[in-house]
Write an enzyme that holds these catalytic residues in place. Sequence first.
Site, short mmCIF file in Angstrom:
data_model
loop_
_atom_site.label_atom_id
_atom_site.label_comp_id
_atom_site.label_asym_id
_atom_site.label_seq_id
_atom_site.Cartn_x
_atom_site.Cartn_y
_atom_site.Cartn_z
N LYS A 1 -50.29 -21.39 123.85
CA LYS A 1 -51.09 -22.24 123.13
C LYS A 1 -52.37 -22.51 123.93
CE LYS A 1 -47.40 -24.30 120.65
NZ LYS A 1 -46.40 -23.39 121.31
N MET B 1 -55.37 -32.07 129.68
CA MET B 1 -55.88 -31.64 128.53
C MET B 1 -56.88 -32.53 127.81
SD MET B 1 -52.22 -30.57 126.50
CE MET B 1 -51.12 -31.65 127.56
N ASP C 1 -46.54 -18.60 128.73
CA ASP C 1 -47.61 -19.36 128.17
C ASP C 1 -48.98 -18.61 128.30
OD1 ASP C 1 -46.09 -21.25 127.09
OD2 ASP C 1 -46.51 -22.94 128.77
#
Length: 521
Positions: free
Chosen positions: A60, A169, A38
């Site tokens: 991402k 997030m 990641d």
Amino acid sequence: MKNQKGKVYLVGAGPGDCNLMTVRSHKLLSQAEVLIYDALIDIPQLELIPATCRKIEVGKRGGKPSTQQQEINRLLVEHCQLGKQVIRLKSGDPFIFGRSSSEIQALITAGCEFEVIPGISSALAAPLLAGIPLTDPVMSRCFAVMSAHESDALEWEALVQIETLVILMGGRNLSEIVWQLQKHGRSTETPIVIIRDCGRPEQQIWLGTLSNIVQQTAGQSLSPCVIVIGEVVRLREYLIQPESKNMIDKPLTANNSKLPLAGKTILVTRSVSQSAEFSDKLQQQGARVIEMPALVIGPPSTWERLDSAIAQLSSFHWLILTSHNAVDCFFQRLQAKGKDARSLFGIKIAVVGKKTAESLRSHSLQPDFIPPNFIADSLVENFPDNLQNCKILFPRVESGGREVLVKEFTAKGAQVIEVPAYQSCSPKTIEPSALSALQNQAINIITFASSKTVHNFFNLLEKSPELSLSKDWLESVCIASIGPETSKSCQNLLGKLDVEAKEYTLDGLTEAIVEWAQSRL
């Protein structure tokens, strides 16, 4: 690795600090052939990977081009079917917002073997590292963890009833989160904390309430962050280090980033059985530490001479112990022969170094003499007794190495009985994490606490064909020594010396390294 069956390991990398990864994760990373990782994986974690490993970033990041999940699935299957050991390294824990289900289904469909290795989620680590408990008998009997990547999809009416909320997030949607909570009944004075880059040197913390947190963080880049909302946030004031209390209402940068060794990776050459005390000292100064065992302590080839000396202890005037290994091995053998410290009644004890003195005190004995500067070379010159006809027992490493000391004692009329108490050997191989860090030239400082560790380190490098170090690789590396004899070995074998401790102890070596780092700012 040829003709082997491939396997995929979905590994949780934790919140970012290598020291917070599991032991199994460390081992798997050191054996990886293909790494698919990641975007939030830290460089120090990548340094654990062998230099021959193929590294593929598929992370991402919000607002930036990302590798499609279907392509990630294809890469996992492809490399597994080629017979490779594949590590799918994910931030935090693979099953907490890690999109692992799609990858596992693809592996099952393709008939690929896989295993999931847990990691510490930032949802748990970030509050802990900020001094905030998620549960409390009074303030928080439960908590909920959620992703605010699509905040309008959350059931806010139900969520406001939960005492503590942990939001991942959510940095880009902070205003929306605050608005939803207030709209559905949360008080404007509800405490909130935002923890960015948890577990990393650049960690930063904002404390506030629902009424002021958006204004506090205006213009700040908050991602990646963990947001904690609830009364437990107030407990931080009582659970953090006292010296941090004056900053309780301010944006806080992690203490680690302000420490003198922050950003430095230090290779510590040590005995396999040695404690991590020295590593802890360096980590407290902000360093990332990789331990490389360079000594293996074991029994001598025969106990005969030491056993004979133990049987005649009453005939000795002095016992000299020049290392903590000598202390430990001598007393272990004393106990094995059915004796204890009482057998040393009437015998004076001289030790070299603070660590040796501490080891002796662990056996409820105080040293009668410690030479100045903690070095063996000053033993004879400063010895407190007349050495004429003095009988001295000297348990030491079987390979010797204190010939000058023995000659000086003998020249002054002492009778020195040298007996092997232990063997000091070199490990056969370099520990994988140290090997990888050396291969990737990720080391800033190498420390040596004895001449033996310098010799063994040098020999291990010579015997490791997989190491392809350039001739000038040491030019950018600081070589740090605990004292003069060790420094000589550094100069002779490594061709350089940058730091020598003024006080020949681990504390002294730590202090010298800190001074060196500060002088380069």
